[in-house]
Design a protein around this motif. Structure first.
Motif, mmCIF file in Angstrom:
data_model
loop_
_atom_site.group_PDB
_atom_site.id
_atom_site.type_symbol
_atom_site.label_atom_id
_atom_site.label_comp_id
_atom_site.label_asym_id
_atom_site.label_seq_id
_atom_site.Cartn_x
_atom_site.Cartn_y
_atom_site.Cartn_z
ATOM 1 N N ASP A 147 0.712 -1.027 -0.083
ATOM 2 C CA ASP A 147 -0.265 0.154 0.275
ATOM 3 C C ASP A 147 0.242 1.084 0.020
ATOM 4 O O ASP A 147 0.260 2.254 0.409
ATOM 5 C CB ASP A 147 -0.814 0.197 0.953
ATOM 6 N N ASN A 148 1.694 1.025 -0.589
ATOM 7 C CA ASN A 148 3.024 2.659 -0.552
ATOM 8 C C ASN A 148 3.749 3.315 -1.785
ATOM 9 O O ASN A 148 3.611 4.320 -2.016
ATOM 10 C CB ASN A 148 3.891 1.979 0.928
ATOM 11 N N ARG A 158 -2.903 -9.663 1.398
ATOM 12 C CA ARG A 158 -2.616 -9.148 3.287
ATOM 13 C C ARG A 158 -2.309 -10.649 4.015
ATOM 14 O O ARG A 158 -2.786 -11.000 3.956
ATOM 15 C CB ARG A 158 -3.329 -8.495 3.420
ATOM 16 N N HIS A 265 2.800 -0.025 6.750
ATOM 17 C CA HIS A 265 2.535 0.174 6.570
ATOM 18 C C HIS A 265 2.281 -1.766 5.988
ATOM 19 O O HIS A 265 2.614 -2.611 6.381
ATOM 20 C CB HIS A 265 3.248 -0.029 4.733
#
Length: 310
Positions: A147-148, A158, A265
């Motif tokens: 997600d960065n 995830r 993150h």
């Protein structure tokens, strides 16, 4: 034609005929002949070349996208057919960001318990390299940040959310605290990952937003180097929780939670987007979901990992 497409992809990836031939385990004349045969079959020139590789032609750029898809689909079909005959077996190659290597070890250990005939190659790479290797079909999957930074056309699953620990010699003044803030690192001597690492960019942002300006006396792509330097009292370092605990155990290091800053993150599996996925990738995604679920469901046995997904 598949072997010729693989040659073409290798040349485009390496940007050099000799290195491409070496990566495929063939001679350079065999490679050049294969590329020429592919160009004859397609009726276009794919690669600009004189005495050396000169890049792809416009037609080559278009062909590269299709070649990657065709080769990926062919490999997936082969795996499906082998799976139907022999069950899940083979070798899976996964590239992992350095801060998630201990998590990767946990994941593949769990996977191997269910699928003992699958073996692994685990590579330590930056997040940018992982995406490039996925595009070029050099790896089957990656374990990276989700997600960065943009991930392109990928499937993700995830696994956990990072949190950070200060790692320092046990005799350090900060090593006796229950917790520290990012601002406490102002003026401190730190050893950190190199600036091409996404983890370093995350840490730098937290320090900057806290108004902290530490002295970064050591940069390394190796977490072992950073932990060893901290153990000798030469500096401190900042690492994600799980890998910090692993490296600190029995090495004279203290680990102290760092509070505040940006939320950690997400880290998880990144795989090529495909429908359906090859059997080994499907099994890997399933195992990732189970591993994450066990961290967030009361009563289920826990695995040793970083912070659970929230």
């Amino acid at each position: 034609m598949i072997d010729k497409l693989e040659m073409f992809i290798a040349v485009a990836t390496e940007g050099h005929f000799g290195r491409a031939a070496e990566s495929l385990g063939i001679s350079q004349p065999t490679l050049s002949s294969g590329i020429k045969q592919l160009e004859d079959q397609l009726g276009v020139r794919l690669i600009r070349r004189g005495s050396r590789y000169g890049g792809l032609t416009a037609e080559g750029e278009v062909a590269l996208v299709r070649a990657r898809q065709i080769v990926a689909d062919t490999r997936s079909l082969r795996e499906e057919m082998r799976h139907s005959r022999e069950g899940l077996k083979g070798r899976m190659k996964i590239a992992v960001i350095p801060t998630a290597l201990t998590c990767a070890a946990d994941l593949v250990t769990r996977f191997s318990e269910r699928h003992p005939e699958v073996t692994f190659t685990i590579l330590s790479r930056t997040s940018d390299e992982i995406l490039r290797m996925l595009d070029n079909l050099e790896i089957d999957a990656g374990l990276s940040y989700l997600d960065n930074e943009p991930l392109g056309r990928t499937r993700t699953e995830r696994l956990y959310r990072e949190s950070y620990m200060l790692v320092c010699a046990q005799g350090s003044d900060l090593g006796t605290r229950d917790k520290v803030g990012w601002a406490d690192l102002d003026g401190r001597d730190l050893g950190l990952l190199t600036t091409d690492m996404q983890n370093r960019r995350i840490i730098d942002r937290n320090l900057r937003e806290a108004g902290a300006a530490p002295l970064v006396s050591v940069e390394s792509s190796s977490l072992i180097v950073l932990a060893a330097k901290a153990a000798r009292g030469g500096c401190m370092t900042v690492l994600p929780r799980e890998v910090a605990a692993f490296l600190a155990a029995g090495n004279g290091l203290a680990t102290v939670p760092i509070e505040g800053g940006q939320p950690g993150h997400l880290v998880g599996i990144v795989a090529p987007r495909a429908e359906p996925h090859p059997p080994m990738i499907r099994a890997l995604l399933d195992e990732t979901r189970r591993m994450a679920l066990e961290e967030t469901t009361p009563g289920l046995p826990k695995v040793r990992r970083a912070h659970p997904v929230s």
